[in-house]
Design an enzyme around this catalytic site. Structure first.
Site, PDB file in Angstrom:
ATOM      1  N   ASP A 355       0.678  -0.903   0.317  1.00  0.00           N
ATOM      2  CA  ASP A 355       0.114   0.119  -0.194  1.00  0.00           C
ATOM      3  C   ASP A 355       0.592   1.173   0.157  1.00  0.00           C
ATOM      4  OD1 ASP A 355      -2.529   1.732   0.337  1.00  0.00           O
ATOM      5  OD2 ASP A 355      -1.843   1.891   2.215  1.00  0.00           O
ATOM      6  N   GLU A 392       1.836  -0.349  -4.695  1.00  0.00           N
ATOM      7  CA  GLU A 392       1.066   0.937  -5.412  1.00  0.00           C
ATOM      8  C   GLU A 392       1.954   2.209  -5.724  1.00  0.00           C
ATOM      9  OE1 GLU A 392      -3.279   2.552  -4.127  1.00  0.00           O
ATOM     10  OE2 GLU A 392      -1.228   2.564  -2.179  1.00  0.00           O
TER      11      GLU A 392
END
Length: 715
Positions: A355, A392
């Site tokens: 993330d 990401e």
């Protein structure tokens, strides 16, 4: 006390032998089990005193035993350690840490707060857990989360190992452990709904859908109260531990239950041929900003664990969540790498999606590093070789690194694929050239890096943003239920409601929405790269227009299993698409053929409504692609994309040697003609194919008469 399937614990850990003394040892960090007791070790540079607290029950207001860790005898370098004889697995424990409380200097020690072990392998949560009590004055022992002693070797894996499936044969299904089975329509007993066991019960569904990997939203223990008052943190991007599986996802509520139940799930998924990828949050924690609670890290060593800035040593916030983990600090680098090792070696997971991974490139001053140590540590780690690493590649402070993320092993969520495919199918001007590049694996983005096509993880929807159904049902976000005045969530959705905002009984609009959903699924599955679909998109799951459902632990977010019947045609369409994708030839990846070289070997021809005359103009909304993939595949494909509002007649190239085109997909047709089993595709002999408005058509032809079987197996 032994965990399920336990074997006798060993005095030798993967990091060495722990001496049987009260002094203990600095390594390994955390709580390590031997036949004679447990060794405890934690890091703190500026603490002046540490107490180890042993609790009999999770809800106890006071520890049953307090063990002072002598700063003279029980400290080696900055590691505080103690050995406690006769302790067993399942022991509940925590710490109190004393030291200066000078926030302006990055010292936030608070001995009134019970702290989790940064290396704790399990966490228990009292029924009276109170996040606020962790930052208000006073003792919080009764309401604090606590760690649990775990023996990682005490589990029978029955020969299970990570699967290491080829990336070119990987189809990712992003899903939420709780949301997958929590809805009453799941048909599961209430005790197992929303749990790791619930996932096990629904493995047959995943097998029938045909996906090859589940990407689980965060399963590290997180603070469910890290959200606006009156709501629950549902997504889980609020970690308090990087080693412990989330306790609330376990149907077993004994202290060791979540660890073993998580492993039961992994083992069962592997038996079904499905990999497990974890969405991991190494960019921030649930301790929030300067006014946040003291739960773990800040109570041990604030300046080590967090990026602090300015003369007041306030938390840098490149994550949008109040703080930023100091990922390139040596202690935190070790913590992250040890966590990854643990989940691969002891929990058998197959990969990680990082993330806001761009946060991990920042230095102590927040500047992006050209060669961030933590990312190169992960990239070059032999333990992680073969493990899927997905970034990401952006953060909440404007750093965007899609196409420029470091290393050779990393794959990236391709946000440009999402945006450009959405824009094209919505009918935006100036998108034909962009969508053409995305279909070919985004060589504009990745071609310079000489990576294989699977470096691009292609998706049009994920947990963050509109679900696929809502992408074709709403023009605007509808996040009022989040209690933030509809200000939260992304405003750039590139969505189109097909004529009416929200649900409708108009059959024409519903048919158009169905078609658009199938268009999105088709382009995602047929593009070069690694495809990912969001849980429930295959049955048009809706979040009622909420594009930021992070705090909606209710039917807004849960998988409604009645949709399997309501949208059976979309489910069937997705199944047949996935089945075809999995049969792709893997030789290109096994030879590590780069995307650029792959495209050089294939014969790709672009067409418009006229052959060999693609319309690249700003107001063009249609395109056709002809692909002869020899020697990598034994067939030709012809893909027609009509995002225009009227039907268009596309000239068709004529196959050689008496071969015949077969129509596999036409999203404008009613089920079951919208997609047919590959070998049952009907022939098409016309000179031109009429593509309906806003439709995608796929035809294929074998390389020579009678080669249909070979083409089907090699595509």
């Amino acid at each position: 006390m032994k965990s399920k399937g336990a074997s006798e614990p060993s005095a030798v850990t993967h990091r060495g032998v722990i001496p049987d003394t009260r002094v203990g040892a600095s390594a390994p960090l955390g709580a390590s089990v031997t036949p004679d007791g447990v060794n405890f070790s934690v890091f703190s540079k500026r603490a002046t005193g540490i107490d180890l607290l042993l609790f009999e029950h999770v809800d106890d207001a006071k520890p049953a035993r307090v063990i002072p860790v002598d700063p003279a005898a029980n400290r080696t370098y900055h590691y505080w350690h103690v050995f406690v004889p006769e302790l067993e697995v399942g022991q509940i424990y925590g710490y109190r840490v004393r030291g200066p409380h000078e926030p302006s200097k990055g010292c936030r020690f608070d001995p009134s707060k019970v702290l989790l072990d940064p290396y704790g392998r399990a966490v228990v949560v009292p029924t009276s857990y109170n996040r606020a009590a962790a930052h208000e004055e006073g003792d919080n022992a009764a309401t604090a989360m606590k760690s649990v002693v775990v023996d990682p070797s005490a589990y029978d894996w029955e020969g299970d190992i990570p699967l290491h499936r080829s990336s070119s044969q990987t189809i990712v299904y992003e899903m939420h452990v709780r949301g997958f089975t929590k809805h009453p329509s799941s048909g599961l007993p209430e005790a197992t709904r929303g749990t790791y066991t619930g996932v096990i019960e629904k493995i047959p569904y995943l097998q029938e859908l045909g996906i090859t990997a589940v990407e689980l939203l965060p399963v590290f223990q997180f603070d469910a109260l890290d959200c606006p008052a009156g709501h629950i943190n549902y997504w889980g991007y609020a970690p308090v531990s990087f080693f412990a599986p989330h306790q609330a996802y376990s149907s077993r509520q004994d202290p060791l239950g979540p660890v073993d139940e998580f492993r039961d799930m992994v083992k069962a998924l592997h038996r079904a041929g499905i990999e497990v990828i974890l969405d991991v949050v190494f960019n921030h924690t649930a301790e929030g900003d300067d006014q946040g609670p003291t739960i773990c890290f800040r109570g041990f060593e604030d300046t080590a664990y967090y990026i602090l800035e300015g003369p007041q040593a306030r938390y840098a916030n490149y994550t949008g969540c109040g703080n930023t983990l100091n990922a390139n600090h040596p202690v935190v680098r070790r913590l992250i790498e040890d966590s990854l090792h643990y989940w691969v070696q002891e929990m058998h997971v197959d990969g990680f999606r990082f993330d806001l991974a761009s946060v991990l490139t920042r230095d102590l001053n927040g500047q992006p590093l050209p060669n961030p140590p933590i990312l190169w540590d992960i990239e070059s780690d032999p333990v992680l070789a073969g493990t899927k690493l997905i970034a990401e590649a952006w953060d909440a402070a404007g750093l965007y690194q899609v196409g420029s993320f470091i290393g050779d092993a990393w794959k990236e969520w391709n946000g440009r694929f999402r945006d450009d495919v959405r824009s094209f199918l919505r009918g935006d001007d100036g998108t034909v050239g962009k969508v053409a590049d995305r279909l070919l694996g985004s060589p504009e983005v990745y071609g310079h890096k000489q990576r294989e096509a699977e470096a691009s993880v292609n998706f049009v929807s994920c947990h963050d943003g509109f679900a696929l159904n809502d992408l074709v049902t709403y023009n605007q976000k509808h996040n009022e239920a989040n209690g933030e005045g509809n200000r939260d969530g992304c405003d750039d959705n590139r969505s189109w409601n097909c004529g009416v905002e929200g649900p409708t009984d108009d059959p024409a609009i519903e048919k158009l929405r169905n078609r658009q959903v199938k268009n999105f699924l088709t382009l995602t599955m047929l593009s070069f790269g690694m495809p990912m679909i969001l849980m429930g998109d295959e049955v048009r799951r809706t979040q009622r227009g909420n594009n930021n459902a992070y705090c909606q632990d209710n039917e807004t977010s849960w998988f409604d299993w009645t949709l399997l019947k309501t949208h059976a045609d979309v489910h069937r369409f997705a199944q047949l698409l996935v089945a075809r994708r999995v049969l792709r030839d893997v030789s290109a990846e096994q030879q590590r053929v780069s995307l650029t070289n792959l495209l050089r070997q294939a014969t790709i021809v672009w067409h418009g409504v006229e052959l060999w005359r693609p319309d690249w103009s700003n107001n063009s909304h249609s395109l056709a692609l002809g692909a002869d993939m020899r020697p990598l595949a034994a067939l030709k494909l012809h893909l027609i994309m009509n995002a225009y509002c009227e039907p268009l007649d596309f000239e068709m190239p004529q196959p050689e040697d008496g071969r015949t085109w077969r129509r596999w997909i036409d999203t404008s047709l009613d089920s079951p003609d919208d997609i047919v089993p590959w070998q049952d595709a009907p022939t098409f002999t016309g000179r031109a194919y009429r593509a309906a408005p806003r439709s995608v058509v796929v035809l294929w032809a074998p390389l020579a008469a009678g080669e249909a079987t070979a083409a089907g197996s090699a595509a």
